[in-house]
Design a protein around this motif. Structure first.
Motif, PDB file in Angstrom:
ATOM      1  N   GLU A  11      43.804  46.925  37.749  1.00 58.16           N
ATOM      2  CA  GLU A  11      43.890  46.855  39.209  1.00 58.16           C
ATOM      3  C   GLU A  11      44.802  45.728  39.682  1.00 58.16           C
ATOM      4  O   GLU A  11      45.268  45.751  40.824  1.00 58.16           O
ATOM      5  CB  GLU A  11      42.502  46.636  39.820  1.00 58.16           C
ATOM      6  N   PRO A  41      43.030  50.242  43.183  1.00 55.72           N
ATOM      7  CA  PRO A  41      42.474  48.893  43.044  1.00 55.72           C
ATOM      8  C   PRO A  41      41.296  48.764  44.007  1.00 55.72           C
ATOM      9  O   PRO A  41      41.057  49.626  44.850  1.00 55.72           O
ATOM     10  CB  PRO A  41      43.637  47.991  43.456  1.00 55.72           C
ATOM     11  N   SER A  49      47.353  49.924  39.912  1.00 52.25           N
ATOM     12  CA  SER A  49      46.362  50.819  39.323  1.00 52.25           C
ATOM     13  C   SER A  49      47.073  51.916  38.539  1.00 52.25           C
ATOM     14  O   SER A  49      47.172  53.057  38.966  1.00 52.25           O
ATOM     15  CB  SER A  49      45.436  51.428  40.379  1.00 52.25           C
TER      16      SER A  49
END
Length: 318
Positions: A11, A41, A49
């Motif tokens: 993330e 994220p 991500s």
């Protein structure tokens, strides 16, 4: 002696950075890798991500460490037959050094295709059926399955490892822990709670591995570290089930004001006090964990790895 691993945060970092962190982790003396599997994220400040299976392919070439997803949800966003193929390929690419960590997931990642977000008990049922499907596929035999939640027709994985991929189940409450004890090859939880480890072992987990993880923020300026955590990972300190039910990063951002810097200072290891970092990881060891993973929050990755290589890991493994 427990193993100590590094937790790669998909993330917060782009794929190239994750691969470089894995290299640094191996050089620093970490023994294994976790990597998160997210579509979004938790908030826009984290800002990344990537598709985890592509990153795992790169990691398999960059390092020799064992790799595990922490964790994948094989129930809503991705059908378990597709996850099984991804996991089997990852195991082949790593020479059998891959474990599949699974859990019931979060709406943040799993609702994106428009399907309803089921209640906890239904998600647990879906996870158990998904594990059954994946284990059958890992044999390399043709599988047809007509279950309550999933249908598989004439599916066969042709690229499979010599041994089936181990599946570890993540659990934070009694029901999920009971499921892990009954069906998993190992147990994952994020708090150093001896009670949950005991529940898993007595519920059928026996001597199967128990893994846990924590986040820290190393730096020479403790206050700056606190601010970094508060900006990037305040979601870790949100109460209740919000982490499972909120559907988008902006909903988490709306709750940032619930988490204060004082809460971060109290709950998260920040700064460069060696004993605090050692204590945070030893808390898992003392609770009976076999593997402990740590993630560095923020940009000072090289400083973190130097710090752990020279000062923290020698105290834990010496």
């Amino acid at each position: 002696m427990p193993e100590y691993g590094y937790f790669l945060a998909s993330e917060e970092h782009d794929p190239a950075a994750l691969v470089e962190q894995a290299r640094m982790a191996e050089q620093a003396g970490f023994q294994a890798l976790w990597i998160s599997d997210h579509y979004h994220p938790w908030n826009d400040a984290q800002g990344q991500s990537a598709f985890v299976w592509s990153v795992i392919g790169a990691l398999s070439e960059a390092v020799s460490l064992p790799i595990e997803t922490a964790v994948t949800c094989p129930t809503v966003r991705m059908h378990p037959a597709v996850v099984a193929q991804a996991a089997a390929t990852s195991a082949v690419m790593t020479g059998g050094r891959f474990r599949l960590g699974v859990g019931t997931g979060e709406a943040l990642n799993e609702h994106i295709l428009g399907a309803p977000w089921p209640p906890t008990q239904v998600r647990l049922e879906m996870l158990e059926e998904a594990i059954q499907v994946m284990r059958r596929l890992f044999t390399g035999e043709e599988v047809t399955h007509h279950g309550r939640h999933y249908t598989v027709e004439n599916a066969r994985l042709y690229t499979v490892p010599d041994e089936p991929v181990p599946i570890d189940v993540s659990g934070f409450g009694p029901k999920a822990t009971a499921l892990a004890a009954r069906v998993a090859d190992g147990y994952i939880t994020m708090m150093p709670e001896e009670e949950m480890v005991t529940r898993f072992r007595k519920g059928g987990g026996g001597t199967k591995p128990v893994s846990g993880g924590t986040k820290v923020c190393y730096g020479t300026d403790r206050d700056a570290c606190v601010r970094t955590v508060h900006e990037l990972w305040y979601n870790e300190l949100l109460p209740g089930e919000m982490g499972q039910v909120l559907p988008s990063p902006r909903h988490f951002e709306q709750l940032q004001e619930l988490v204060t810097e004082d809460m971060v200072r109290e709950k998260t290891v920040c700064g460069d006090e060696v004993d605090e970092h050692v204590w945070a990881l030893r808390a898992f060891t003392d609770a009976g964990f076999d593997r402990v993973y740590v993630n560095q929050i923020g940009p000072d990755q090289r400083g973190f790895f130097d710090f752990y290589r020279t000062k923290v890991l020698p105290q834990l493994t010496g």
